[in-house]
Design a protein around this motif. Sequence first.
Motif, PDB file in Angstrom:
ATOM      1  N   ASN A  65      32.276 -24.181  25.222  1.00 55.01           N
ATOM      2  CA  ASN A  65      33.327 -23.529  24.448  1.00 55.01           C
ATOM      3  C   ASN A  65      33.011 -22.053  24.186  1.00 55.01           C
ATOM      4  O   ASN A  65      33.910 -21.210  24.172  1.00 55.01           O
ATOM      5  CB  ASN A  65      33.587 -24.272  23.132  1.00 55.01           C
ATOM      6  N   VAL A  87      32.271 -20.140  15.512  1.00 59.10           N
ATOM      7  CA  VAL A  87      32.195 -21.437  16.187  1.00 59.10           C
ATOM      8  C   VAL A  87      30.773 -21.759  16.645  1.00 59.10           C
ATOM      9  O   VAL A  87      30.435 -22.924  16.833  1.00 59.10           O
ATOM     10  CB  VAL A  87      33.193 -21.460  17.379  1.00 59.10           C
ATOM     11  N   PRO A 104      34.503 -25.565   9.462  1.00 63.85           N
ATOM     12  CA  PRO A 104      34.813 -26.378  10.639  1.00 63.85           C
ATOM     13  C   PRO A 104      35.442 -25.522  11.749  1.00 63.85           C
ATOM     14  O   PRO A 104      36.104 -24.517  11.469  1.00 63.85           O
ATOM     15  CB  PRO A 104      35.811 -27.415  10.113  1.00 63.85           C
ATOM     16  N   PRO A 105      35.229 -25.897  13.002  1.00 67.59           N
ATOM     17  CA  PRO A 105      35.774 -25.111  14.113  1.00 67.59           C
ATOM     18  C   PRO A 105      37.301 -25.037  14.094  1.00 67.59           C
ATOM     19  O   PRO A 105      37.880 -24.043  14.539  1.00 67.59           O
ATOM     20  CB  PRO A 105      35.288 -25.848  15.366  1.00 67.59           C
ATOM     21  N   GLU A 106      37.952 -26.062  13.563  1.00 67.22           N
ATOM     22  CA  GLU A 106      39.407 -26.045  13.488  1.00 67.22           C
ATOM     23  C   GLU A 106      39.886 -24.945  12.548  1.00 67.22           C
ATOM     24  O   GLU A 106      40.889 -24.285  12.812  1.00 67.22           O
ATOM     25  CB  GLU A 106      39.943 -27.408  13.019  1.00 67.22           C
ATOM     26  N   ARG A 107      39.166 -24.754  11.457  1.00 66.40           N
ATOM     27  CA  ARG A 107      39.528 -23.696  10.505  1.00 66.40           C
ATOM     28  C   ARG A 107      39.311 -22.326  11.138  1.00 66.40           C
ATOM     29  O   ARG A 107      40.110 -21.404  10.965  1.00 66.40           O
ATOM     30  CB  ARG A 107      38.684 -23.848   9.241  1.00 66.40           C
ATOM     31  N   PHE A 154      39.471 -21.622  14.316  1.00 65.12           N
ATOM     32  CA  PHE A 154      40.528 -21.407  15.303  1.00 65.12           C
ATOM     33  C   PHE A 154      41.851 -21.092  14.619  1.00 65.12           C
ATOM     34  O   PHE A 154      42.620 -20.248  15.099  1.00 65.12           O
ATOM     35  CB  PHE A 154      40.673 -22.633  16.210  1.00 65.12           C
ATOM     36  N   ALA A 155      42.137 -21.744  13.484  1.00 64.16           N
ATOM     37  CA  ALA A 155      43.371 -21.447  12.743  1.00 64.16           C
ATOM     38  C   ALA A 155      43.354 -20.008  12.231  1.00 64.16           C
ATOM     39  O   ALA A 155      44.379 -19.317  12.281  1.00 64.16           O
ATOM     40  CB  ALA A 155      43.533 -22.429  11.594  1.00 64.16           C
TER      41      ALA A 155
END
Length: 116
Positions: free
Chosen positions: A27, A81, A92-95, A97-98
């Motif tokens: 990634n 990340v 968290p990686p989702e946060r 990315f958001a």
Amino acid sequence: MGKSTKDDAQALFHSLRSAYYSDTPTNLKIIDLYVVFAVSTALIQVVYMAIVGSFPFNSFLSGVLSCVGTAVLAVCLRIQVNKENKEFKDLPPERAFADFVLCNLVLHLVIMNFLG
């Protein structure tokens, strides 16, 4: 002396390359590729402007700033990340990315406004 310097440079480049390919997660490599693409697009736009001219200067500035801004935001995403970075271990990686998507949206809204 010149031969030794060249050999040292080649050995350094080889060790950096092998460490990057063996230790870097996929990634992060994808994000790195995206950063290289954004920066190379900005360079192509600058070369095009130098050859052809910069008649719609706002368009040129918008294009280059869009590429550079996107590259900077992608570097921030890479920092957040990265698992080895202890500063963002609770994020968290989702946060991350958001945040990247939201900042890109704001960046491109500003750039569209700058275009006129």
